[in-house]
Design an enzyme around this catalytic site. Structure first.
Site, PDB file in Angstrom:
ATOM      1  N   ASP A  39      49.312  59.521  17.990  1.00 12.14           N
ATOM      2  CA  ASP A  39      49.411  60.165  19.299  1.00 12.14           C
ATOM      3  C   ASP A  39      50.319  59.322  20.183  1.00 12.14           C
ATOM      4  OD1 ASP A  39      48.712  61.427  21.954  1.00 12.14           O
ATOM      5  OD2 ASP A  39      47.223  62.424  20.692  1.00 12.14           O
ATOM      6  N   TYR A 152      55.343  78.876  23.114  1.00 11.10           N
ATOM      7  CA  TYR A 152      54.141  78.479  22.385  1.00 11.10           C
ATOM      8  C   TYR A 152      53.815  79.495  21.289  1.00 11.10           C
ATOM      9  CZ  TYR A 152      49.325  76.972  21.566  1.00 11.10           C
ATOM     10  OH  TYR A 152      48.152  76.525  20.991  1.00 11.10           O
ATOM     11  N   LYS A 156      53.793  78.771  17.195  1.00 15.34           N
ATOM     12  CA  LYS A 156      52.598  78.916  16.361  1.00 15.34           C
ATOM     13  C   LYS A 156      52.766  80.013  15.309  1.00 15.34           C
ATOM     14  CE  LYS A 156      50.187  75.593  18.121  1.00 15.34           C
ATOM     15  NZ  LYS A 156      49.880  74.383  17.325  1.00 15.34           N
ATOM     16  N   THR A 187      38.126  72.259  26.001  1.00 10.13           N
ATOM     17  CA  THR A 187      38.673  70.899  25.954  1.00 10.13           C
ATOM     18  C   THR A 187      39.102  70.479  27.349  1.00 10.13           C
ATOM     19  OG1 THR A 187      40.918  71.691  25.556  1.00 10.13           O
ATOM     20  CG2 THR A 187      39.542  71.282  23.607  1.00 10.13           C
TER      21      THR A 187
END
Length: 255
Positions: A39, A152, A156, A187
């Site tokens: 990360d 996005y 995907k 999240t």
């Protein structure tokens, strides 16, 4: 899965500093795998992996860096006595209206979400043996239209295409390639979007037959299943974990 780490048991998880990635890393570690987390967000990544302890290893860097991904895969193989799975989780959404969307923003989303997935698979494949797998994180946005999510959604959808291409290419070597396509998952990232007004939680849950957001643990369990021998004949699939959103027509009405 509990018996599987006696074989090659190194696992790489990208985007492991928070959210679903952190939970995925913890899930594999709890199952006895040696986990490498990647990360760019160093404080979060260090926090997750300091808590996990040895032999689990944090590698700080950008997933669009090919050398870094190659090193992560090699490290996973080294600490685990072989590489078992690579989980391509790192991603960004960066929503915005298309007429105002700069080409550079498009390039960044495609680089992080799709190019990095290809590069991770490229460097994982030579290290994975029969029984190994690659699990990518897709999204229901790959199959459903979401306004102001053009980059996005395209990225995907590209992940889905990459999965079926690589599953065909690597299948004869006993390497499986699949994806998990989450719906709306509770999240920190989603909560931040709710706080800015970009996401209306009630509008989302009204579309979900189960009437709630998903939990990161539910995504991690799906990823762990696809990486396990319980999914030994599952290849080239995109598993939707979305509470039924992607298949809903007219919802039931109960008195």
């Amino acid at each position: 899965m509990s018996a599987e780490p006696s074989r090659a048991c190194g696992v790489v998880v990208t985007g492991a500093a928070r959210g679903m990635g952190a939970v995925i890393a913890r899930t594999f570690a709890a199952e006895g795998y040696a986990v490498v987390g990647v990360d760019l967000a160093e404080p979060g990544l260090r926090s997750v992996f300091d808590a996990l302890g040895a032999p689990h290893t944090a590698i700080v860097g950008d997933v669009v860096n090919e050398e870094l991904l190659a090193r992560a895969c090699a490290t996973g193989a080294a600490i685990g006595g072989g590489l078992r799975c690579v989980v391509v989780n790192a991603g960004i959404s960066d929503p915005g209206a298309t007429p105002d969307y700069a080409a550079q923003r498009w390039d960044t989303v495609l680089d992080v979400n799709l190019k990095a997935a290809f590069l991770a698979a490229k460097h994982a494949a030579p290290l994975l043996g029969p029984g190994g797998s690659i699990v990518m994180l897709s999204s229901i946005v790959s199959a459903l239209g979401f306004a102001e999510r053009a980059a996005y959604g395209a990225s995907k959808a590209g992940v889905n295409g990459l999965v079926i291409a690589l599953a065909t290419e690597f299948g004869s070597r006993g390497i499986r390639v699949n994806a998990v396509a989450p719906g709306s998952i509770d999240t920190d990232m989603l909560r931040a979007m709710v706080a800015t007004g970009r996401v209306d939680e009630g509008r989302y849950t009204s579309r979900i037959p189960m009437g709630r957001l998903g939990r990161p643990e539910e995504i991690a369990d799906a990823v762990a299943y696809l990486a396990s021998d319980r999914a030994s004949y599952v290849n080239g699939q995109v598993l939707h974990v979305d509470g039924g959103w992607s298949t809903a027509g007219l919802p039931a009405r109960f008195e």
